[in-house]
Enzyme design. Sequence first.
Site, PDB file in Angstrom:
ATOM      1  N   GLU A 551      -6.473  -9.422 -12.317  1.00  0.00           N
ATOM      2  CA  GLU A 551      -5.950  -8.210 -12.964  1.00  0.00           C
ATOM      3  C   GLU A 551      -5.814  -8.321 -14.487  1.00  0.00           C
ATOM      4  OE1 GLU A 551      -2.373  -7.055 -10.901  1.00  0.00           O
ATOM      5  OE2 GLU A 551      -3.275  -7.356  -8.937  1.00  0.00           O
ATOM      6  N   TRP A 628       8.668   3.144  -8.681  1.00  0.00           N
ATOM      7  CA  TRP A 628       8.668   2.453  -9.958  1.00  0.00           C
ATOM      8  C   TRP A 628       8.257   3.358 -11.120  1.00  0.00           C
ATOM      9  CZ3 TRP A 628       6.467  -3.077  -8.574  1.00  0.00           C
ATOM     10  CH2 TRP A 628       7.433  -3.750  -7.816  1.00  0.00           C
ATOM     11  N   HIS A 762       8.980 -16.735  -9.387  1.00  0.00           N
ATOM     12  CA  HIS A 762       9.865 -16.280 -10.459  1.00  0.00           C
ATOM     13  C   HIS A 762      10.648 -17.425 -11.083  1.00  0.00           C
ATOM     14  CE1 HIS A 762       8.999 -12.448  -8.423  1.00  0.00           C
ATOM     15  NE2 HIS A 762       9.152 -11.945  -9.634  1.00  0.00           N
ATOM     16  N   CYS A 794       4.751 -13.920  -4.754  1.00  0.00           N
ATOM     17  CA  CYS A 794       4.454 -12.720  -5.530  1.00  0.00           C
ATOM     18  C   CYS A 794       3.298 -13.033  -6.483  1.00  0.00           C
ATOM     19  CB  CYS A 794       5.706 -12.288  -6.289  1.00  0.00           C
ATOM     20  SG  CYS A 794       5.771 -10.522  -6.674  1.00  0.00           S
TER      21      CYS A 794
END
Length: 826
Positions: A551, A628, A762, A794
């Site tokens: 991405e 979002w 994270h 994630c």
Amino acid sequence: MIPACLRGTVLPFRPILALLCAHSAKARLLPEWRTLVHIKQLHAIVKPAQFRETSLIEKRKMASHIVGYPRMGPKRELKFALESFWDGKSSAEDLEKVATNLRASIWKQMSEAGIKYIPSNTFSYYDQVLDTTAMLGAVPERYSWTGGEIGLSTYFSMARGNATVPAMEMTKWFDTNYHFIVPELGPTIKFTYASHKAVSEYKEAKALGIDTVPVLVGPVSYLLLSKPAKGVDKSFPLLSLLGSILPIYKEVVAELKAAGASWIQFDEPTLVKDLDAHELAAFTSAYAELESELSGLNVLVETYFADLPAESYKTLTSLSGVTAYGFDLVRGAKTLDLVRSSFPSGKYLFAGVVDGRNIWADDLAASLSTLEALEAIVGKDKLVVSTSCSLMHTAVDLVNETKLDGEIKSWLAFAAQKVVEVNALAKALAGQRDEAYFAANAAAQASRRSSPRVTNEEVQKAAAALKGSDHRRTTNVSARLDAQQKKLNLPVLPTTTIGSFPQTMDLRRVRREYKAKKISEEEYTNAIKEEIRKVVKIQEELDIDVLVHGEPERNDMVEYFGEQLSGFAFTANGWVQSYGSRCVKPPIIYGDVSRPNPMTVFWSKTAQSMTSRPMKGMLTGPVTILNWSFVRNDQPRFETCYQIALAIKKEVEDLEAAGIQVIQIDEAALREGLPLRKSEHAFYLDWAVHSFRITNCGVQDTTQIHTHMCYSNFNDIIHSIIDMDADVITIENSRSDEKLLSVFREGVKYGAGIGPGVYDIHSPRIPSTEEIADRINKMLAVLDTNILWVNPDCGLKTRKYTEVKPALTNMVSATKLIRTQLASAK
């Protein structure tokens, strides 16, 4: 003229006003006084020892209140200061200087806008619940804290983990995109007053001449938001610790009183949830215990995000020592009926009429009408105009949006503008209505209602046609997985990542330069292709089975799609804190949504051409785009979601036609949007799950549909997740102590592919091969081998390559180790 009795005296300003008014009334000189009394004239006559105010009308504080304010700063000053500190590029003193300046600017801004009840202690370096954990000294043993005032090292270790121990669990704050650090508590924990932040910030504001309302997370909500620590029985009653934490709250309150505080705010948002009798009883006992310490203070208990159930309202309005109640009258409009039926005499009502969750300008006329009705119930001197919740959930200041479309900008209000709206309503209620301001607001409201940019009849008809029907793939998931395996030929325990790879400084620079037209489209395309090639090569060298393109062309997983859909607008500085230093810039959905052109097909085809391994097409799902974004409030949310679903459906079909065999449609925010009241769950889950199914109901059996979810408690919606009918779901698991696996241990059968995350992205911490292998074995104890996938929690966007490469190396090594063990066992 000025009365002779005041010449040469030294008096505080308010007694001066009283004397002036009294004298003027007797001498019939009030009009002359109004024109003559200004700072310079009074300075010439009265010695200004305690004189700070500029004029009576300008500086009189109306009955106005702000629940909380954004912390990051209008230009994300705190974000950059935090990340610089974490990277070792700046000192703790440098970080504190930025924080001090931000706090001062926020307090001064509210004071100058005329806000009477200004909050303090809503600033945080990471999260207000973590701040409360620090205040209570509730530090888990693994951080080796030895007592004393909790410093930044221990504080950030709890939030982010460190080289040797993992971070505490992070989950969503109610139904928002903000995350909090979940307290870990047990029967042996010893609470101690270990952070004096609330008192020091109150004093800090007072030194600036601003008297604030210190804000604390309420004691009962704190415990209800906590979890049993690792090794503690999951049935441990957290509320049994109430008697242990209240002495700390008493110490804090005593110090605030000694420092001069006259008001204190307890945030008790859990009151809007479905609580049982013993949970409600905890509020009664807690505030009865605190009552003697609270004596002499005005005490506000603030609630937000939903209506209060009738029993919670009854409990709240009966609490000992409480003088004021704050209600969200935007998302909790039914609470008005409770206020109308029974509001305790002599108490203050803090009426949250200005929306703290969205960026639309308030309909001032409608809000004023509501406030006037409330004034008749509670009394003119007991009604305070407020925001519905903290403004931390909205963008900071519209002034920084110099390129936003003028018409759309007139429809908006960010946090700074909402502060002005609150005070304008308070002034109007007090008989000082700003007619020009109200007229401009009414014109903007009319403009938005009538603008042709908002409505697309074709889109509305297509979305309306979806409501009465169901949308599912024609065969069941088991048959589809068989067909997909024959085509993809994946090994047992296939490995993949969630989608994004690190966004380097060079990559961000390329995107920035392209947007500023400093480089050509060809230069930009070549740079992005080169980044994709690098990411593909890394994954092939690591021997990952199903690849992603990383991405590199995307700024944000929602904003990227919104920029290519109709009905969206975008800000330059509309940042909102998600967790820690992580900020997101939600798009604004102002009108009907459609997809004019393909959005991801070119990049997915390009990436697939670079490898023979399956390459995932990466999309954001309709519910996540909705949750979002700042969503239009002039139609039901589900109607907007169906419109987005139809747009994503077209993209899915185009990706399939382009030869992409695996398509991931992320629904990271599906759980986040779940209403706080159980009675509203079924309706939301029905249209949310339906929206996801719409996106992929037409693809072939051999096209594998993935989805991804993160950082929420999924156990209570597992049957809805199954009903989404995805072929593979990847889902957060590691930071929550593998809580997700418990639903499978309890007998829930899941036949689709599933990848509970094996490590927390994270945190900068790199997990070992052995640690990941242990996680995989725990999963295999409750999940069939043929459906289990191995992946991180994630996307890897926020991490550095120096962290990503070794972590993924260990992930693949652990997977191969388990594969070998499984083969040997056979």
